[in-house]
Design a protein around this motif. Sequence first.
Motif, PDB file in Angstrom:
ATOM      1  N   LEU A  71       0.905  -1.153  -0.044  1.00 39.13           N
ATOM      2  CA  LEU A  71      -0.021  -0.064   0.063  1.00 39.13           C
ATOM      3  C   LEU A  71       0.965   1.273  -0.166  1.00 39.13           C
ATOM      4  N   SER A  72       0.581   2.230  -0.811  1.00 38.50           N
ATOM      5  CA  SER A  72       1.113   3.330  -1.146  1.00 38.50           C
ATOM      6  C   SER A  72       0.284   4.570  -1.196  1.00 38.50           C
ATOM      7  N   CYS A  73       0.289   5.410  -0.360  1.00 38.48           N
ATOM      8  CA  CYS A  73      -0.806   6.413  -0.310  1.00 38.48           C
ATOM      9  C   CYS A  73       0.034   7.850  -0.020  1.00 38.48           C
ATOM     10  N   GLY A  74      -0.322   8.927  -1.013  1.00 38.64           N
ATOM     11  CA  GLY A  74       0.071  10.231  -0.736  1.00 38.64           C
ATOM     12  C   GLY A  74      -0.736  11.114  -1.000  1.00 38.64           C
ATOM     13  N   SER A  75      -0.598  12.430  -0.415  1.00 39.25           N
ATOM     14  CA  SER A  75      -1.435  13.619  -0.598  1.00 39.25           C
ATOM     15  C   SER A  75      -3.079  13.141  -0.489  1.00 39.25           C
ATOM     16  N   CYS A  76      -3.475  12.227   0.426  1.00 43.46           N
ATOM     17  CA  CYS A  76      -4.583  11.914   1.102  1.00 43.46           C
ATOM     18  C   CYS A  76      -5.091  12.509   2.443  1.00 43.46           C
ATOM     19  N   MET A  77      -6.294  12.450   2.598  1.00 48.52           N
ATOM     20  CA  MET A  77      -7.029  13.228   3.909  1.00 48.52           C
ATOM     21  C   MET A  77      -7.217  12.234   4.883  1.00 48.52           C
ATOM     22  N   PHE A  78      -7.385  10.896   4.637  1.00 46.16           N
ATOM     23  CA  PHE A  78      -7.455  10.060   5.823  1.00 46.16           C
ATOM     24  C   PHE A  78      -6.409   9.743   6.749  1.00 46.16           C
ATOM     25  N   GLY A  79      -6.600   9.192   7.849  1.00 51.82           N
ATOM     26  CA  GLY A  79      -5.744   9.319   8.907  1.00 51.82           C
ATOM     27  C   GLY A  79      -5.043   8.172   9.718  1.00 51.82           C
ATOM     28  N   GLY A 122      -4.166  13.555   7.350  1.00 48.50           N
ATOM     29  CA  GLY A 122      -4.889  13.030   8.423  1.00 48.50           C
ATOM     30  C   GLY A 122      -3.855  12.775   9.645  1.00 48.50           C
ATOM     31  N   ILE A 123      -2.720  12.643   9.434  1.00 49.65           N
ATOM     32  CA  ILE A 123      -1.492  12.299  10.522  1.00 49.65           C
ATOM     33  C   ILE A 123      -1.181  13.674  10.811  1.00 49.65           C
ATOM     34  N   HIS A 124      -1.845  14.090  11.928  1.00 49.62           N
ATOM     35  CA  HIS A 124      -1.190  15.585  12.483  1.00 49.62           C
ATOM     36  C   HIS A 124      -0.876  15.370  14.021  1.00 49.62           C
ATOM     37  N   ASP A 125      -0.550  16.597  14.624  1.00 46.66           N
ATOM     38  CA  ASP A 125      -0.395  16.401  15.873  1.00 46.66           C
ATOM     39  C   ASP A 125      -1.576  16.226  16.610  1.00 46.66           C
ATOM     40  N   GLY A 126      -1.098  15.022  17.586  1.00 44.19           N
ATOM     41  CA  GLY A 126      -2.419  14.737  18.261  1.00 44.19           C
ATOM     42  C   GLY A 126      -3.154  13.405  17.887  1.00 44.19           C
ATOM     43  N   ALA A 127      -2.673  12.788  16.684  1.00 45.89           N
ATOM     44  CA  ALA A 127      -3.044  11.640  15.891  1.00 45.89           C
ATOM     45  C   ALA A 127      -3.165  10.569  16.805  1.00 45.89           C
ATOM     46  N   ASP A 128      -4.034   9.687  16.898  1.00 40.45           N
ATOM     47  CA  ASP A 128      -3.803   8.272  17.376  1.00 40.45           C
ATOM     48  C   ASP A 128      -2.564   7.518  17.049  1.00 40.45           C
TER      49      ASP A 128
END
Length: 543
Positions: free
Chosen positions: A165-173, A197-203
């Motif tokens: 799986l390769s994902c780039g510039s997507c919004m899911f997290g 979707g991978i930001h500060d405070g992400a699970d």
Amino acid sequence: MGQSPSAALDRENSLSDRFSFLSSSGFISSEEFPDEIATNRDYTSEIPDECLAYVFQFLGPGDRNRCSLVCKRWLCVDGWSRHRLSLNAQSEIDVSLPSLFTRFDSVTKLALRCSRKSISLTDDALVTISIYCKNLTRLKLRGCREITDEGMSAFAENSKNLRKLSCGSCMFGAKALNAVLDYCKNLEELSVKRLRGIHDGADPIGPGAAASTLKMICLKELVNGQSFEPLVIGSKSLKTLKIIHCLGDWDRVLQLIGNRNGKENLNFNNNNNSSSNSLMEIHLERLQVSDIGLSAISKCTKIENLHILKTPECSNYGLVCVAEQCKLLRKLHVDGWRTNRIGDEGLVALAKHCPNLQELVLIGVNATHLSLAAIACNCSKLERLALCGSGTIGDAEIACIAAKCMALKKLCIKGCPISDVAIEALGCGCPSLMKIKVRKCKGVSSQAGEWLREQRASMVINMDACEIDGGSKASVSDGGVHDIGVEFHQQEVGQVIGADASTSSNGSLALLRSKLGLFAGRNLVAFTFRRWSNNDDSFNSNL
């Protein structure tokens, strides 16, 4: 299109002349082909479907699409034999997905790309793909911003055979990735780039059920890449780890990785197991990593490939730790970013403890005769060497390499203060040298390049002082500094265009010759029509 009747007549006369020549010369006898040529017989009908599918594999997407329009049989063969598909994943494609994947029902590798100015396909479309593509093993997502955590979770539940799986510039997290790791138990490679979707405070992400099978993790340009810490630490079969341009301090993560691998190596030595799950390849680029992190990954003693690129806090101390512990190292790339923190001390330790070194790339590292002589003497297996952007590498250093690197096959020198003296030394030394690239070295003249070509006629020479055509294998592309690593990893293949093609005034004729040479090398025609021409091997070889 636009042909006149006279042009069509001339073409028919030309074809008849060719057939009459073949018949008169003995290539085609009238007994073997009595009247079939005159009729509209489809000779391709005698080609087995498997052979036709094999021929299609060598065609580009455009040519393959055109071939599918020839007849219903070719359309069917193209459909079941196409395992790789790349789609423009705009929202308009949703209604076409059922018919599309009914035709291409054997797709195992799928790429979905959407530009930033367009609206991508939605969760429902992704779920539809997962229902039709039961054999999907590889998925690449680029710019699919309308796909959410729920859509990826439903897709993962239906795609349990997914391996890459390769994902780039997507919004899911994190929720989507955790679902993939839980449902796709055979996942082997995971590449994540600019995942919004991978930001500060992400699970936290992982490890999940795929922890036992995951072999490669690549993290690029993430705001909170540290959220992958549980996955990286918990992946027991991890062989390759790439962390590129991710924010935050990574020393702690590398310490945990080193401690885990240190324990595994200890258990491996105590139990005398036949295999180990230790890391073998690590890429660190544009990261906040210090010598603490380097000394930590030195506990991964099975490392064979290490990239330390643009990490300004790393110094000789960290490189010495790696060299002393990772004695199986075969490939090392170092970009010192002209900070002068990595130099002779670290390279001398590398030469002393890593005799199996085969590839060394030094960018912005001020190495001198002291360290290069040690590497040339102790690393007898060195085959590929790149020296770029160093103000301390001159004629004396290159002469040392030429005299002592007997196994060297590829050499790249870029932005170093060398002169014609260094080129002369290379012409007399390095007996195994097959390819040399010299760029942005102002002291090297065109006369030196011509002399080198005369001395080593079989060598592929690439110089900007004078673009030299070294026969049919010459290359004149001007790659950047970071093209060196890619160039070393590419397999050597014969160039299509020969020396005569590069100097010919007839460009179309040169292109035609190159294409004919390509097909002759692959023996496509001879393979496909073997059953028609077993009695004339010489004719096949000419094809």
